[in-house]
Design a protein around this motif. Structure first.
Motif, PDB file in Angstrom:
ATOM      1  N   HIS A  83       0.833  -1.208   0.104  1.00  0.00           N
ATOM      2  CA  HIS A  83      -0.003   0.029  -0.125  1.00  0.00           C
ATOM      3  C   HIS A  83       0.670   1.311  -0.002  1.00  0.00           C
ATOM      4  N   GLU A  84       1.926   1.366   0.747  1.00  0.00           N
ATOM      5  CA  GLU A  84       2.655   2.493   0.963  1.00  0.00           C
ATOM      6  C   GLU A  84       3.783   2.515  -0.308  1.00  0.00           C
ATOM      7  N   LEU A  85       4.154   1.264  -0.781  1.00  0.00           N
ATOM      8  CA  LEU A  85       5.222   1.405  -1.755  1.00  0.00           C
ATOM      9  C   LEU A  85       4.368   2.050  -3.222  1.00  0.00           C
ATOM     10  N   ILE A  86       3.158   1.418  -3.542  1.00  0.00           N
ATOM     11  CA  ILE A  86       2.500   1.651  -4.579  1.00  0.00           C
ATOM     12  C   ILE A  86       1.991   3.324  -4.424  1.00  0.00           C
ATOM     13  N   GLU A  87       1.494   3.833  -3.293  1.00  0.00           N
ATOM     14  CA  GLU A  87       1.258   4.936  -3.318  1.00  0.00           C
ATOM     15  C   GLU A  87       2.598   5.804  -3.558  1.00  0.00           C
ATOM     16  N   ALA A  88       3.455   5.528  -2.966  1.00  0.00           N
ATOM     17  CA  ALA A  88       4.742   6.417  -3.314  1.00  0.00           C
ATOM     18  C   ALA A  88       5.221   6.461  -4.690  1.00  0.00           C
ATOM     19  N   SER A  89       4.821   5.409  -5.357  1.00  0.00           N
ATOM     20  CA  SER A  89       5.315   5.346  -6.890  1.00  0.00           C
ATOM     21  C   SER A  89       4.269   5.705  -8.083  1.00  0.00           C
ATOM     22  N   ALA A  90       3.103   6.384  -7.382  1.00  0.00           N
ATOM     23  CA  ALA A  90       2.102   6.804  -8.375  1.00  0.00           C
ATOM     24  C   ALA A  90       2.688   7.795  -9.419  1.00  0.00           C
ATOM     25  N   GLY A  91       3.480   8.653  -8.834  1.00  0.00           N
ATOM     26  CA  GLY A  91       3.752   9.719  -9.522  1.00  0.00           C
ATOM     27  C   GLY A  91       4.894   9.411 -10.610  1.00  0.00           C
ATOM     28  N   ILE A  92       5.964   8.647 -10.187  1.00  0.00           N
ATOM     29  CA  ILE A  92       6.724   7.858 -11.048  1.00  0.00           C
ATOM     30  C   ILE A  92       6.308   7.197 -12.075  1.00  0.00           C
TER      31      ILE A  92
END
Lengths: 367, 367
Positions: free
Chosen positions: B210-219
């Motif tokens: 959940h945290e990983l995907i959230e942090a990668s949404a921009g990239i």
């Protein structure tokens, strides 16, 4: 006593504890459901938990049913947003807590609630405690199926997010007990949910559970059909589907969502043209019967298994028809003496398992 | 190049490698599907793998299509019962192996097979190898949905039985790449499948993902909608649903099984009475459109993602219509330059992730 016997010497009226609050549609829907169920079941009374003034006002319009209800005042309400931990610490004044307390005090045989599932499970576990021999309680649901009775049982659908092999064996035992007493099946067939039916498929704990459940079929007086897949949930080759609470919950909601999608598409199809609208009128009777077969309200009621007391969790969005279905399920379980039978089954299986481990194999006592 | 560009400078004809054997309906259904697809797609040619004599005989009746097919002789067939390990060791003479080889040798852009999924995945991994930066390949499927395009993407639906948090992030990246190139969505919305939508729910690896995907949404140039539930699979609030292969496989088969159950009940309903039979005739057009919307053959084609080459797995039971759908999907992906875009996306995300870990955040290159 034969294992499928429904007569168990219980006499007198059945008392069901009902949490009037916490559902999306408020206490009016709950009292509506209770009224529907009471009309069909003459030998049931209710203890109704919630704010006394509000419940008294709602019952005032229904003198016939009011006479069969005892109101137990509880000012607090568990909302869908409340965290289970909060409710466990500060929920002593809530209708949910009070509804469970009636089962704990043996005033009622079963409790019914439309409230927050996580909070209801957490409160049920701390107030009722787990049955001796049970490690992980489970929630069992009914699933529309091609079997003659119209339903299969699946568990766990969300009490917990995991289960190891001995837990899955207990789910098999508890699920067969539920199928005997709730669906009247003398010798339920058990399947273990996996991604394929071959013995070598799936996670390690599933292979271990596969062997454990197979070895316990004789003692548990069920038939084990082996691994089943998602497509087998409505299958006529199995009655009880065993899985962990994460997978079961996803499957349950996926099935409900798919049925809803097809239903919406069907409605659109009948509204598409003049001819199709006429067709809808002609087919109305058949379509209503179809709707009844797949109506989630008819299968309303997840049953908490593995505690010292039975709790029926109704859908949060249940209307009067849904609540009535949950109450009738609670009644059927109470009337069959399900709780005592389940406890005896789990205890005897644990005992038989120990005996078997010592080299002998013994037939379990009847449930 | 904008991330949603469909024009990518690829020119010339598309070549698709087709495994003619291994499906439940034999090579005639495969050639039937290939013929259907070829009629609709003028710029596609085929390399057809299987027993030369049999294929030549089947193609003899269809001169128009025979001219666009190259037959590649392979005497062996992978059956549905064959174990992946056996096929990996002794499957060199099979049509499945040969079909993958055409992609490996860059003779064809995509391969299509109706054969044994486990064997096809195992062979694809050893012959094509994983893309640099990919730990666990995944199978993506299309799911009928309320979105305007009519479909959502779900992955993994069975390449493997587990996935940790970094795997789930890769599934998000690969799934959005598939949604861009297969469904034409510029900025897909990603959801992570769980048993509830609250942040605190679910297993530990899901909270980490959940945290990983959230942090990668921009990239990754997608929108992250957070946790979704089984009921959201057909939802219009999400385009790509990420989950491990065990859960995804159970959900896929549960959804298919439920749709089939409702369809059977519907047929019974229309056969129930004289009036309902008349209604069925009147509503025939609308019902046929409904059937098409939920027809699993239309969404036929699980795509293997994360390898050096794209493989489309058709249902084993696919008829000509199903095979045609799988071939058209393969064509769409080949035409869009999907494989190169996916590889670039995974590589740039890995790079961007390293950059982000060093304190900065950078927009990824377009896909």
């Amino acid at each position: 006593m034969p294992p499928d016997s429904r007569e168990d010497g219980l006499s007198g009226r059945i008392v069901i504890s009902v949490d009037a609050m916490g559902g999306d549609r408020g206490p009016a829907a709950v009292i509506g459901g209770l009224t529907e169920a009471a009309k069909r079941i003459p030998d049931v009374d209710f203890i109704l938990h919630g704010p006394e003034e509000e419940l008294t006002r709602l019952l005032a319009k229904r003198a016939d049913i009011a006479a069969r209800c005892t109101i137990r005042h509880a000012s607090g309400v568990v909302t869908m947003e409340d965290k289970p931990g909060q409710v466990m610490r500060h929920g002593g004044d809530t209708s949910m807590w009070s509804a469970i307390e009636s089962v704990r005090e043996h005033e009622a045989t079963v409790a019914v609630s439309c409230g927050n599932t996580g909070a209801l499970m957490a409160l049920s576990v701390i107030r009722l405690r787990k049955l001796p021999g049970v490690n992980r309680p489970a929630i069992a649901c009914l699933w529309p199926s091609r079997n003659p009775g119209g339903f299969n049982v699946m568990l766990d659908v969300g009490a917990d997010i995991k289960a190891d092999a001995p837990d899955l064996l207990q789910f098999a035992l508890m699920g067969t007990s539920y199928a005997r007493n709730g669906l009247g099946l003398a010798r339920p067939r058990v399947g273990l949910l996996n991604v394929g039916t071959e013995d070598h498929k799936g996670r390690a704990e599933l292979k271990a559970a596969h062997e454990l459940i197979e070895a316990s079929a004789g003692i548990g007086q069920f038939d084990y059909v082996g691994f089943v897949e998602g497509g087998d949930l409505p299958s006529a080759r199995v009655d009880v589907i065993v899985t962990d609470g994460f997978t079961g919950n996803v499957a349950l909601k996926t099935g409900e969502g798919t049925a809803r999608l097809v239903g919406d598409f069907l409605r659109e199809a009948f509204n598409a043209s003049f001819l199709s609208k006429i067709a809808a009128v002609l087919a109305l009777g058949s379509l209503k019967r179809l709707q009844a077969r797949i109506d989630p309200r008819r299968v309303n009621g997840g049953v908490f298994l593995g505690l010292n007391g039975t709790i029926v969790k109704s859908h949060g969005s249940a209307d009067a028809t849904g609540v009535a279905a949950a109450i009738e399920l609670a009644y059927r379980l109470a009337k069959s003496g399900f709780q005592e039978r389940l406890a005896a089954r789990v205890a005897s299986a644990a005992q038989a398992g120990q005996d078997a481990a010592q080299g002998g194999e013994e037939d379990g006592t009847s449930e």
